[in-house]
Design a protein around this motif. Structure first.
Motif, PDB file in Angstrom:
ATOM      1  N   ASN A 107      46.455  23.397  47.380  1.00 10.81           N
ATOM      2  CA  ASN A 107      46.956  24.763  47.510  1.00 10.81           C
ATOM      3  C   ASN A 107      45.738  25.655  47.685  1.00 10.81           C
ATOM      4  OD1 ASN A 107      49.708  24.308  47.192  1.00 10.81           O
ATOM      5  ND2 ASN A 107      49.611  24.501  44.971  1.00 10.81           N
ATOM      6  N   GLY A 108      45.764  26.473  48.714  1.00 12.60           N
ATOM      7  CA  GLY A 108      44.674  27.416  48.938  1.00 12.60           C
ATOM      8  C   GLY A 108      45.242  28.760  49.325  1.00 12.60           C
ATOM      9  N   ALA A 109      44.625  29.820  48.830  1.00 16.14           N
ATOM     10  CA  ALA A 109      45.109  31.156  49.135  1.00 16.14           C
ATOM     11  C   ALA A 109      43.951  32.142  49.166  1.00 16.14           C
ATOM     12  CB  ALA A 109      46.129  31.601  48.094  1.00 16.14           C
ATOM     13  N   VAL A 110      44.045  33.093  50.090  1.00 14.77           N
ATOM     14  CA  VAL A 110      43.094  34.192  50.180  1.00 14.77           C
ATOM     15  C   VAL A 110      43.889  35.478  49.977  1.00 14.77           C
ATOM     16  CG1 VAL A 110      41.453  35.404  51.665  1.00 14.77           C
ATOM     17  CG2 VAL A 110      41.642  32.908  51.801  1.00 14.77           C
ATOM     18  N   HIS A 111      43.533  36.227  48.956  1.00 13.18           N
ATOM     19  CA  HIS A 111      44.191  37.494  48.639  1.00 13.18           C
ATOM     20  C   HIS A 111      43.174  38.604  48.878  1.00 13.18           C
ATOM     21  CE1 HIS A 111      47.419  35.154  46.772  1.00 13.18           C
ATOM     22  NE2 HIS A 111      46.476  34.479  46.144  1.00 13.18           N
ATOM     23  N   LYS A 112      43.113  39.086  50.115  1.00 12.91           N
ATOM     24  CA  LYS A 112      42.113  40.081  50.501  1.00 12.91           C
ATOM     25  C   LYS A 112      42.215  41.361  49.681  1.00 12.91           C
ATOM     26  CE  LYS A 112      41.571  38.444  55.206  1.00 12.91           C
ATOM     27  NZ  LYS A 112      41.658  38.749  56.630  1.00 12.91           N
ATOM     28  N   GLU A 113      43.434  41.800  49.429  1.00 13.62           N
ATOM     29  CA  GLU A 113      43.608  43.048  48.692  1.00 13.62           C
ATOM     30  C   GLU A 113      43.136  42.950  47.248  1.00 13.62           C
ATOM     31  OE1 GLU A 113      47.090  40.464  48.375  1.00 13.62           O
ATOM     32  OE2 GLU A 113      46.151  41.341  50.145  1.00 13.62           O
ATOM     33  N   GLU A 114      43.095  41.748  46.711  1.00 12.92           N
ATOM     34  CA  GLU A 114      42.646  41.538  45.332  1.00 12.92           C
ATOM     35  C   GLU A 114      41.245  40.940  45.267  1.00 12.92           C
ATOM     36  OE1 GLU A 114      45.576  39.062  43.468  1.00 12.92           O
ATOM     37  OE2 GLU A 114      47.216  40.302  44.200  1.00 12.92           O
ATOM     38  N   ASP A 115      40.635  40.674  46.426  1.00 10.60           N
ATOM     39  CA  ASP A 115      39.312  40.040  46.490  1.00 10.60           C
ATOM     40  C   ASP A 115      39.289  38.712  45.736  1.00 10.60           C
ATOM     41  OD1 ASP A 115      38.286  42.182  47.967  1.00 10.60           O
ATOM     42  OD2 ASP A 115      37.734  43.285  46.163  1.00 10.60           O
ATOM     43  N   VAL A 116      40.318  37.888  45.970  1.00  4.96           N
ATOM     44  CA  VAL A 116      40.436  36.604  45.282  1.00  4.96           C
ATOM     45  C   VAL A 116      40.689  35.495  46.301  1.00  4.96           C
ATOM     46  CG1 VAL A 116      41.834  35.243  43.659  1.00  4.96           C
ATOM     47  CG2 VAL A 116      41.316  37.640  43.151  1.00  4.96           C
ATOM     48  N   VAL A 117      39.987  34.379  46.109  1.00  2.62           N
ATOM     49  CA  VAL A 117      40.246  33.155  46.863  1.00  2.62           C
ATOM     50  C   VAL A 117      40.474  32.060  45.828  1.00  2.62           C
ATOM     51  CG1 VAL A 117      39.328  31.452  48.482  1.00  2.62           C
ATOM     52  CG2 VAL A 117      38.778  33.877  48.785  1.00  2.62           C
ATOM     53  N   SER A 118      41.560  31.319  45.987  1.00  7.77           N
ATOM     54  CA  SER A 118      41.831  30.211  45.070  1.00  7.77           C
ATOM     55  C   SER A 118      42.080  28.937  45.865  1.00  7.77           C
ATOM     56  CB  SER A 118      43.021  30.529  44.168  1.00  7.77           C
ATOM     57  OG  SER A 118      44.182  30.750  44.934  1.00  7.77           O
ATOM     58  N   PHE A 119      41.699  27.826  45.271  1.00  3.90           N
ATOM     59  CA  PHE A 119      41.831  26.535  45.944  1.00  3.90           C
ATOM     60  C   PHE A 119      41.960  25.458  44.882  1.00  3.90           C
ATOM     61  CE2 PHE A 119      39.971  22.744  48.004  1.00  3.90           C
ATOM     62  CZ  PHE A 119      40.761  22.686  49.140  1.00  3.90           C
ATOM     63  N   ARG A 175      38.275  29.217  41.772  1.00  2.00           N
ATOM     64  CA  ARG A 175      38.784  30.577  41.942  1.00  2.00           C
ATOM     65  C   ARG A 175      37.563  31.473  42.092  1.00  2.00           C
ATOM     66  NH1 ARG A 175      43.163  34.133  40.683  1.00  2.00           N
ATOM     67  NH2 ARG A 175      42.407  36.143  39.956  1.00  2.00           N
ATOM     68  N   MET A 176      37.549  32.273  43.144  1.00  2.69           N
ATOM     69  CA  MET A 176      36.449  33.187  43.392  1.00  2.69           C
ATOM     70  C   MET A 176      37.013  34.592  43.454  1.00  2.69           C
ATOM     71  SD  MET A 176      34.039  33.559  46.761  1.00  2.69           S
ATOM     72  CE  MET A 176      35.313  34.401  47.680  1.00  2.69           C
ATOM     73  N   GLU A 177      36.333  35.541  42.815  1.00  4.78           N
ATOM     74  CA  GLU A 177      36.799  36.919  42.867  1.00  4.78           C
ATOM     75  C   GLU A 177      35.628  37.886  42.862  1.00  4.78           C
ATOM     76  OE1 GLU A 177      38.402  38.338  38.820  1.00  4.78           O
ATOM     77  OE2 GLU A 177      38.773  36.172  38.821  1.00  4.78           O
ATOM     78  N   GLY A 178      35.858  39.034  43.473  1.00  2.00           N
ATOM     79  CA  GLY A 178      34.878  40.103  43.463  1.00  2.00           C
ATOM     80  C   GLY A 178      33.951  40.112  44.663  1.00  2.00           C
ATOM     81  N   HIS A 179      33.007  41.032  44.603  1.00  2.00           N
ATOM     82  CA  HIS A 179      31.977  41.183  45.626  1.00  2.00           C
ATOM     83  C   HIS A 179      30.624  41.202  44.941  1.00  2.00           C
ATOM     84  CE1 HIS A 179      34.432  41.877  49.165  1.00  2.00           C
ATOM     85  NE2 HIS A 179      35.250  42.581  48.394  1.00  2.00           N
ATOM     86  N   ALA A 180      29.604  40.706  45.620  1.00  3.82           N
ATOM     87  CA  ALA A 180      28.281  40.597  45.025  1.00  3.82           C
ATOM     88  C   ALA A 180      27.677  41.963  44.705  1.00  3.82           C
ATOM     89  CB  ALA A 180      27.352  39.808  45.949  1.00  3.82           C
ATOM     90  N   GLY A 181      27.817  42.911  45.629  1.00  2.00           N
ATOM     91  CA  GLY A 181      27.171  44.206  45.415  1.00  2.00           C
ATOM     92  C   GLY A 181      25.678  44.162  45.677  1.00  2.00           C
ATOM     93  N   PHE A 182      25.231  43.164  46.417  1.00  2.00           N
ATOM     94  CA  PHE A 182      23.813  43.020  46.747  1.00  2.00           C
ATOM     95  C   PHE A 182      23.386  44.060  47.784  1.00  2.00           C
ATOM     96  CE2 PHE A 182      20.367  41.019  49.233  1.00  2.00           C
ATOM     97  CZ  PHE A 182      19.454  40.766  48.218  1.00  2.00           C
ATOM     98  N   ALA A 183      24.282  44.381  48.703  1.00  2.00           N
ATOM     99  CA  ALA A 183      24.014  45.358  49.761  1.00  2.00           C
ATOM    100  C   ALA A 183      25.333  46.007  50.151  1.00  2.00           C
ATOM    101  CB  ALA A 183      23.374  44.668  50.966  1.00  2.00           C
ATOM    102  N   ALA A 184      25.263  46.962  51.064  1.00  2.00           N
ATOM    103  CA  ALA A 184      26.463  47.660  51.525  1.00  2.00           C
ATOM    104  C   ALA A 184      27.447  46.681  52.159  1.00  2.00           C
ATOM    105  CB  ALA A 184      26.075  48.735  52.542  1.00  2.00           C
TER     106      ALA A 184
END
Length: 110
Positions: free
Chosen positions: A57-69, A18-27
């Motif tokens: 099962n794999g899903a990308v939830h762009k609005e929640e910034d979540v990828v699950s697999f 499960r991956m969530e969020g953004h790095a915030g390394f750059a714009a």
């Protein structure tokens, strides 16, 4: 920060994440850490689908910034296990290079 939880089964085989969020390394749009993580994650998902017979099962939830697999096959095939090992190797290399401020990896036994 990108938070990645890697799931490891009773046989110590990586079987999902499960991956969530953004790095915030750059714009947004220029963040090389986010780009690198996204490429690793999406390529792993596509590779398991293309090169193995494992069910998942794999899903990308762009609005929640979540990828699950989650690989559902038991046991996880050798090919899928290798692909997951490659993902973890790449993610750990990014964490080592850019730091836990931008990407944090946790292994969770399931």
């Amino acid at each position: 920060m990108i938070k990645v939880t890697i799931y490891q089964n009773h046989s110590n085989v990586y079987c999902g994440f499960r991956m969530e969020g953004h790095a915030g390394f750059a714009a947004y749009g220029s963040d090389i850490v986010c780009s690198a993580v996204s490429v690793l994650v999406i390529n792993t998902m596509n590779s398991v689908e293309q090169f193995t017979d494992d069910k998942f099962n794999g899903a990308v939830h762009k609005e929640e910034d979540v990828v699950s697999f989650d690989i559902l096959s038991e046991p996880v095939s050798e090919a899928a296990g290798l692909l997951m090992n490659s993902l973890v190797l790449g993610l750990k290399a990014l964490q080592d290079e850019y730091g836990k401020k931008y990407i944090n990896i946790r292994i969770k036994k399931i």
